[in-house]
Motif scaffolding. Structure first.
Motif, PDB file in Angstrom:
ATOM      1  N   GLY A 226       7.710  43.290 152.394  1.00 58.47           N
ATOM      2  CA  GLY A 226       8.170  44.231 151.386  1.00 58.47           C
ATOM      3  C   GLY A 226       9.665  44.466 151.362  1.00 58.47           C
ATOM      4  O   GLY A 226      10.142  45.364 150.673  1.00 58.47           O
ATOM      5  N   ARG A 227      10.432  43.642 152.079  1.00 62.87           N
ATOM      6  CA  ARG A 227      11.878  43.864 152.144  1.00 62.87           C
ATOM      7  C   ARG A 227      12.616  43.379 150.897  1.00 62.87           C
ATOM      8  O   ARG A 227      13.724  43.803 150.629  1.00 62.87           O
ATOM      9  N   ASP A 228      12.014  42.454 150.155  1.00 64.97           N
ATOM     10  CA  ASP A 228      12.653  41.923 148.961  1.00 64.97           C
ATOM     11  C   ASP A 228      11.900  42.425 147.738  1.00 64.97           C
ATOM     12  O   ASP A 228      10.765  42.017 147.488  1.00 64.97           O
ATOM     13  N   PRO A 229      12.492  43.314 146.934  1.00 66.05           N
ATOM     14  CA  PRO A 229      11.788  43.875 145.783  1.00 66.05           C
ATOM     15  C   PRO A 229      11.561  42.883 144.649  1.00 66.05           C
ATOM     16  O   PRO A 229      10.835  43.189 143.703  1.00 66.05           O
ATOM     17  N   LYS A 230      12.151  41.694 144.754  1.00 67.56           N
ATOM     18  CA  LYS A 230      12.067  40.733 143.651  1.00 67.56           C
ATOM     19  C   LYS A 230      11.099  39.586 143.911  1.00 67.56           C
ATOM     20  O   LYS A 230      10.878  38.763 143.019  1.00 67.56           O
ATOM     21  N   ARG A 231      10.501  39.518 145.090  1.00 67.46           N
ATOM     22  CA  ARG A 231       9.619  38.383 145.334  1.00 67.46           C
ATOM     23  C   ARG A 231       8.647  38.667 146.477  1.00 67.46           C
ATOM     24  O   ARG A 231       8.879  39.524 147.322  1.00 67.46           O
ATOM     25  N   TYR A 232       7.541  37.930 146.446  1.00 69.13           N
ATOM     26  CA  TYR A 232       6.611  37.837 147.555  1.00 69.13           C
ATOM     27  C   TYR A 232       6.706  36.428 148.135  1.00 69.13           C
ATOM     28  O   TYR A 232       6.881  35.450 147.392  1.00 69.13           O
ATOM     29  N   ARG A 233       6.549  36.318 149.417  1.00 62.89           N
ATOM     30  CA  ARG A 233       6.310  35.036 150.064  1.00 62.89           C
ATOM     31  C   ARG A 233       5.032  35.231 150.862  1.00 62.89           C
ATOM     32  O   ARG A 233       4.988  36.054 151.782  1.00 62.89           O
ATOM     33  N   ALA A 234       3.994  34.495 150.505  1.00 68.44           N
ATOM     34  CA  ALA A 234       2.674  34.792 151.065  1.00 68.44           C
ATOM     35  C   ALA A 234       1.876  33.529 151.311  1.00 68.44           C
ATOM     36  O   ALA A 234       2.081  32.496 150.657  1.00 68.44           O
ATOM     37  N   LEU A 235       0.957  33.611 152.254  1.00 69.72           N
ATOM     38  CA  LEU A 235       0.031  32.518 152.498  1.00 69.72           C
ATOM     39  C   LEU A 235      -1.028  32.502 151.402  1.00 69.72           C
ATOM     40  O   LEU A 235      -1.353  33.524 150.807  1.00 69.72           O
ATOM     41  N   PHE A 236      -1.572  31.317 151.155  1.00 69.53           N
ATOM     42  CA  PHE A 236      -2.650  31.194 150.175  1.00 69.53           C
ATOM     43  C   PHE A 236      -3.675  30.193 150.662  1.00 69.53           C
ATOM     44  O   PHE A 236      -3.418  29.384 151.565  1.00 69.53           O
ATOM     45  N   THR A 237      -4.856  30.264 150.085  1.00 65.66           N
ATOM     46  CA  THR A 237      -5.869  29.229 150.250  1.00 65.66           C
ATOM     47  C   THR A 237      -6.259  28.740 148.862  1.00 65.66           C
ATOM     48  O   THR A 237      -6.087  29.444 147.861  1.00 65.66           O
ATOM     49  N   SER A 238      -6.793  27.528 148.819  1.00 66.64           N
ATOM     50  CA  SER A 238      -7.218  26.946 147.542  1.00 66.64           C
ATOM     51  C   SER A 238      -8.427  26.062 147.787  1.00 66.64           C
ATOM     52  O   SER A 238      -8.390  25.168 148.645  1.00 66.64           O
ATOM     53  N   THR A 239      -9.502  26.328 147.048  1.00 67.76           N
ATOM     54  CA  THR A 239     -10.737  25.563 147.201  1.00 67.76           C
ATOM     55  C   THR A 239     -10.757  24.401 146.222  1.00 67.76           C
ATOM     56  O   THR A 239     -10.485  24.572 145.026  1.00 67.76           O
ATOM     57  N   ASP A 240     -11.061  23.230 146.731  1.00 63.81           N
ATOM     58  CA  ASP A 240     -11.147  22.034 145.895  1.00 63.81           C
ATOM     59  C   ASP A 240     -12.256  22.235 144.867  1.00 63.81           C
ATOM     60  O   ASP A 240     -13.402  22.537 145.238  1.00 63.81           O
ATOM     61  N   PRO A 241     -11.981  22.094 143.569  1.00 60.34           N
ATOM     62  CA  PRO A 241     -13.003  22.337 142.544  1.00 60.34           C
ATOM     63  C   PRO A 241     -14.135  21.310 142.552  1.00 60.34           C
ATOM     64  O   PRO A 241     -15.193  21.555 141.972  1.00 60.34           O
ATOM     65  N   VAL A 242     -13.916  20.156 143.191  1.00 61.73           N
ATOM     66  CA  VAL A 242     -14.956  19.129 143.262  1.00 61.73           C
ATOM     67  C   VAL A 242     -15.641  19.165 144.628  1.00 61.73           C
ATOM     68  O   VAL A 242     -16.854  19.340 144.733  1.00 61.73           O
ATOM     69  N   GLN A 243     -14.852  19.000 145.691  1.00 63.70           N
ATOM     70  CA  GLN A 243     -15.398  19.093 147.043  1.00 63.70           C
ATOM     71  C   GLN A 243     -15.271  20.556 147.499  1.00 63.70           C
ATOM     72  O   GLN A 243     -14.326  20.952 148.162  1.00 63.70           O
ATOM     73  N   LYS A 244     -16.260  21.338 147.119  1.00 60.22           N
ATOM     74  CA  LYS A 244     -16.150  22.788 147.287  1.00 60.22           C
ATOM     75  C   LYS A 244     -16.163  23.238 148.741  1.00 60.22           C
ATOM     76  O   LYS A 244     -15.865  24.394 149.036  1.00 60.22           O
ATOM     77  N   ASN A 245     -16.524  22.348 149.653  1.00 61.38           N
ATOM     78  CA  ASN A 245     -16.475  22.702 151.064  1.00 61.38           C
ATOM     79  C   ASN A 245     -15.108  22.420 151.675  1.00 61.38           C
ATOM     80  O   ASN A 245     -14.912  22.586 152.877  1.00 61.38           O
ATOM     81  N   ARG A 246     -14.167  21.982 150.855  1.00 60.34           N
ATOM     82  CA  ARG A 246     -12.815  21.684 151.337  1.00 60.34           C
ATOM     83  C   ARG A 246     -11.846  22.755 150.833  1.00 60.34           C
ATOM     84  O   ARG A 246     -11.710  22.973 149.632  1.00 60.34           O
ATOM     85  N   THR A 247     -11.205  23.418 151.764  1.00 61.35           N
ATOM     86  CA  THR A 247     -10.240  24.458 151.431  1.00 61.35           C
ATOM     87  C   THR A 247      -8.909  24.133 152.077  1.00 61.35           C
ATOM     88  O   THR A 247      -8.850  23.828 153.272  1.00 61.35           O
ATOM     89  N   TRP A 249      -4.643  25.229 152.631  1.00 58.20           N
ATOM     90  CA  TRP A 249      -3.827  26.428 152.759  1.00 58.20           C
ATOM     91  C   TRP A 249      -2.361  26.055 152.682  1.00 58.20           C
ATOM     92  O   TRP A 249      -1.996  24.878 152.724  1.00 58.20           O
ATOM     93  N   GLY A 250      -1.526  27.071 152.532  1.00 56.60           N
ATOM     94  CA  GLY A 250      -0.095  26.835 152.440  1.00 56.60           C
ATOM     95  C   GLY A 250       0.632  28.142 152.193  1.00 56.60           C
ATOM     96  O   GLY A 250       0.108  29.227 152.445  1.00 56.60           O
ATOM     97  N   VAL A 251       1.856  28.004 151.696  1.00 58.66           N
ATOM     98  CA  VAL A 251       2.668  29.188 151.417  1.00 58.66           C
ATOM     99  C   VAL A 251       3.205  29.105 149.992  1.00 58.66           C
ATOM    100  O   VAL A 251       3.468  28.004 149.485  1.00 58.66           O
ATOM    101  N   MET A 252       3.330  30.233 149.335  1.00 57.33           N
ATOM    102  CA  MET A 252       3.872  30.237 147.976  1.00 57.33           C
ATOM    103  C   MET A 252       4.781  31.439 147.783  1.00 57.33           C
ATOM    104  O   MET A 252       4.716  32.420 148.528  1.00 57.33           O
ATOM    105  N   GLU A 253       5.640  31.335 146.794  1.00 56.07           N
ATOM    106  CA  GLU A 253       6.528  32.433 146.434  1.00 56.07           C
ATOM    107  C   GLU A 253       6.208  32.889 145.020  1.00 56.07           C
ATOM    108  O   GLU A 253       6.004  32.067 144.120  1.00 56.07           O
ATOM    109  N   LEU A 254       6.181  34.204 144.846  1.00 57.05           N
ATOM    110  CA  LEU A 254       5.942  34.800 143.544  1.00 57.05           C
ATOM    111  C   LEU A 254       7.195  35.539 143.120  1.00 57.05           C
ATOM    112  O   LEU A 254       7.715  36.375 143.866  1.00 57.05           O
ATOM    113  N   ASP A 255       7.669  35.243 141.926  1.00 59.27           N
ATOM    114  CA  ASP A 255       8.838  35.917 141.357  1.00 59.27           C
ATOM    115  C   ASP A 255       8.352  37.192 140.679  1.00 59.27           C
ATOM    116  O   ASP A 255       7.608  37.141 139.695  1.00 59.27           O
ATOM    117  N   LEU A 256       8.775  38.346 141.194  1.00 59.80           N
ATOM    118  CA  LEU A 256       8.317  39.627 140.665  1.00 59.80           C
ATOM    119  C   LEU A 256       9.181  40.134 139.522  1.00 59.80           C
ATOM    120  O   LEU A 256       8.924  41.215 138.994  1.00 59.80           O
TER     121      LEU A 256
END
Length: 373
Positions: A226-247, A249-256
């Motif tokens: 919460g130190r930067d009011p203009k962005r988030y830097r956060a971990l994420f997960t993403s499930t493969d839409p075809v191989q649904k048992n495969r997930t 992970w990584g990191v992403m930035e959101l511009d607020l």
């Protein structure tokens, strides 16, 4: 209430992150020196120094035993439910003393405060209460209420059966302190005006970034704390839409400011585990997996990651007594702390090797809050 999150309360704690690296210090991105704050029985808030592993201060609560502890958005105060759940004490963390009290009583009723949500801006709270009517020969339980409470006047402005729909499934205050950030059912991040409880913007996380990609799911806290009011830097997960048992992970930035996803870095298959703690600089983390200390023949595994590239840095296997889990990581990323169900921390170094146990004079309760100095 647990840690505030843009997801539902059940999704807040995805994995326990710990610093266990050969060069663990977050020196390049280190925050001002931080300490741990937590409740200890029977009626104290305790400040603990993770550098020296010693108690710095204990604040005695006025209303006896605590029932719930929340850290204010400004990280300068803590809200503690005491006095048989009829009072909220406001503790000034800089002064180390109780600064104010808010009493919730009603003629003819026993009122129990169950939880508190600070509203963006800090001037008002949502307070959930249980109401027990005092009959001549019995007590009658009535439906719970949410109170819209004005902090300055110490008056209830409105009684609600439920929270406003826009924030009903979990919300957190935005880094700039002005809006609600809410995880939607389809996984997006909704920005909600606290005055109108209407959505003012939305960050699309569910639309595939490219053909074959899955939706992005926020899976932990803001690495920037919460130190930067203009962005988030956060971990994420993403499930493969075809191989649904495969997930993955990584990191992403959101511009607020523009309310867009600005950067997505995928690290590969998501690493198993539960609970997450992140070092103050946001570059080290670790998870615990295994038996949660429930049986003597089942141990727990600590896995440590570099949160700049997702690489596993260290791993350790330990036997813990029942109901023990990873609860904190030192701000510099050099030590991790295992606790719960006891008055002690089991301390491990950056290679997941046991260092020592630190015994306190009261059992530790609830979440360990890391507060900047």
């Amino acid at each position: 209430m647990p840690r505030s999150s843009w997801l539902s309360p059940a999704a807040i704690l995805l994995g326990l992150v710990v610093a266990c690296a050969s060069t663990p210090q977050d020196s390049a991105t280190a925050a001002p020196r931080a300490t741990f704050w937590f409740a200890t029985y029977p009626d104290f808030l305790t400040q603990f120094d993770p550098v020296t592993d010693q108690v710095l201060r204990k604040v005695k609560l006025r209303g006896g035993m605590f029932w719930n502890v929340e850290l204010a958005h400004d990280q300068r105060r803590m809200f503690v439910v005491t006095d048989r759940q009829s009072k909220i004490e406001v503790v000034d963390l800089q002064k180390g003393e109780v600064a104010d009290e808010h009493v919730f009583t009603e003629e003819g009723f026993v009122i129990r405060v169950r939880s508190l949500m600070e509203i963006p801006g800090g001037a008002k709270w949502y307070v959930r209460t249980d109401r027990i009517k005092k009959e001549i020969d019995r007590f009658s339980f009535e439906p719970s209420e949410w109170l819209l409470y004005d902090v300055a006047t110490k008056k209830v402005e409105k009684k609600l059966k439920q929270l406003p729909k826009a924030i009903r499934n979990g919300a957190r205050i935005s880094p700039d302190g002005k809006s609600w950030h809410v995880g939607t059912e389809d996984g997006d991040l909704s920005i909600v005006d606290p005055e109108t409880n209407k959505e003012t913007a939305r960050i699309d996380l569910h639309t595939p970034r490219f053909a074959g990609a899955g939706p992005l799911r926020l899976s932990g806290e803001d690495l920037l704390r919460g130190r930067d009011p203009k962005r988030y830097r956060a971990l994420f997960t993403s499930t493969d839409p075809v191989q649904k048992n495969r997930t993955t992970w990584g990191v992403m930035e959101l511009d607020l400011v523009t309310n867009q996803v600005k950067e997505v870095v995928e690290w590969g298959n998501e690493q198993g585990g539960w609970g997450m703690e992140i070092s103050a600089g946001g570059t080290r983390g670790a998870r615990m997996s295994g038996g949660f200390g429930e049986r003597s023949d089942r141990g727990s595994r600590l896995q440590v990651f570099d949160l700049t590239n997702g690489k596993r840095l260290a791993e350790g296997y330990e036997q813990f007594r029942p109901r023990r889990s990873l609860v904190a990581i030192s701000p510099d990323g050099s030590k991790l702390y295992v606790g719960v169900a006891g008055s002690d921390f089991e301390v491990f170094d950056a290679q997941c090797k046991r260092l020592k146990s630190v015994e306190l004079d009261g059992e530790i309760y609830g979440q360990i809050h890391v507060v900047d100095g």
